[in-house]
Design an enzyme around this catalytic site. Structure first.
Site, PDB file in Angstrom:
ATOM      1  N   ASP A 109       0.846  -1.203   0.000  1.00  0.00           N
ATOM      2  CA  ASP A 109       0.000   0.000   0.000  1.00  0.00           C
ATOM      3  C   ASP A 109       0.874   1.242   0.000  1.00  0.00           C
ATOM      4  O   ASP A 109       2.082   1.159   0.211  1.00  0.00           O
ATOM      5  CB  ASP A 109      -0.865  -0.006   1.266  1.00  0.00           C
ATOM      6  CG  ASP A 109      -0.001  -0.031   2.518  1.00  0.00           C
ATOM      7  OD1 ASP A 109       0.363   1.034   2.990  1.00  0.00           O
ATOM      8  OD2 ASP A 109       0.352  -1.133   3.011  1.00  0.00           O
ATOM      9  N   ASP A 117       0.599   3.647   2.240  1.00  0.00           N
ATOM     10  CA  ASP A 117       0.360   4.239   3.556  1.00  0.00           C
ATOM     11  C   ASP A 117      -0.752   5.298   3.407  1.00  0.00           C
ATOM     12  O   ASP A 117      -1.796   4.956   2.852  1.00  0.00           O
ATOM     13  CB  ASP A 117       1.666   4.789   4.147  1.00  0.00           C
ATOM     14  CG  ASP A 117       1.587   4.921   5.654  1.00  0.00           C
ATOM     15  OD1 ASP A 117       0.999   4.031   6.291  1.00  0.00           O
ATOM     16  OD2 ASP A 117       2.078   5.911   6.204  1.00  0.00           O
TER      17      ASP A 117
END
Ligand code: ADE
Length: 278
Positions: free
Chosen positions: A215, A217
């Site tokens: 991801d 973040d």
């Protein structure tokens, strides 16, 4: 420690089912620091002795703060491991570290607050003295080089280096924190590298990480913020790559000459212990 190579594999979320092991055998152990996260699973990968340990337990019920990092590393060392290769999920703090990529970090920034990070704690039964372990090169550069060569050959999207920011968790970062970590020079972010790597160094083990980006973040305005659902979804894809990499890399590690490196690692520990004056 010179001679036989044995590789400890600490599996992060999703990598803790060690179906890559041949002749699996479970071993329950306890250590002077308590029990590891789960049983040790002994076996071979392409003829090389390996020991697999699920970092969060096989039921995934141990949160990052509560992992008994000391027991985990102690148990692997006691079992005769010379190397520890770990897998973990991580967030990305830079556009070019894309979800789905693998990173072989070379540095960390420690933002943990609640973890014991040394075996040399002055308690009865612990090794004597205070260990001021040098940490300028925490990840084993030789093991990282082998991992990089293998990833190149397998054409897996990867980054040869990266700075891992380690947060206490279990919560994810705020946007302000995420942006600050970016400014600090962090490339990726996770919750478990410290104190695992510090303890592996204290134990004289060669430690390297296969960090899998799941991801971005929460620093990007044009992307959804990290969530468990997003991490799980990307991780599923990444696990296959990490397994392929492990299968390729383990025989390569075992075929290298490690005696000199091992000697240097052990000297780095003994040379940096301050014993109490009598
Ligand atoms: N593990 C996976 N993604 C993460 C993130 N964004 N922050 C901390 N740990 C993570």
């Amino acid at each position: 420690m010179a001679g036989k190579i044995k590789i400890g594999i600490i599996g992060g979320s999703g990598m803790d089912d060690p179906d890559i092991l041949e002749n699996r055998q479970e071993k329950h152990v306890t250590t002077p620091y308590g029990k590891p996260s789960d049983v040790l699973i002994l076996g071979k990968i392409k003829g090389v002795d390996c020991v697999v340990l699920a970092r969060h337990g096989r039921k995934h019920d141990v949160m990052p703060t509560d992992i008994n990092y000391r027991a985990n590393i102690y148990a692997l060392k006691e079992e005769g491991c010379t190397h520890v290769v770990v897998t973990s999920a991580c967030g990305s703090l830079k556009e070019e570290y894309e979800p789905g990529h693998i990173v072989f970090p070379d540095q960390f920034i420690d933002r943990t607050t609640k973890r014991v990070s040394t075996f040399y704690d002055g308690k009865q039964g612990s090794p004597k003295g205070i260990c001021h372990m040098p940490m300028h090169e925490p990840y084993c550069p030789h093991t990282r080089k082998i991992l990089t060569e293998a990833a190149k050959e397998l054409k897996l999207p990867h980054h040869e280096s990266g700075t891992m920011v380690v947060i206490e968790g279990p919560r994810f970062s705020s946007k302000a924190e995420s942006r600050m970590f970016k400014m600090w020079g962090g490339d990726i972010i996770g919750m478990t590298a410290v104190p695992e790597i510090v303890l592996a160094n204290e134990a004289g083990l060669c430690y390297a990480s296969i960090s899998m980006v799941t991801d971005y973040d929460c620093w990007r305005d044009d992307h959804d913020p990290v969530s468990v659902e997003a991490v799980k979804k990307t991780f599923k894809v990444n696990v296959a790559n990490a397994k392929e990499l492990l299968l390729n890399v383990i025989p390569r590690i075992a075929s290298e000459k490690w005696a000199e490196i091992t000697k240097e690692r052990e000297a780095a520990v003994t040379n940096n212990i301050m014993l109490p004056s009598s």
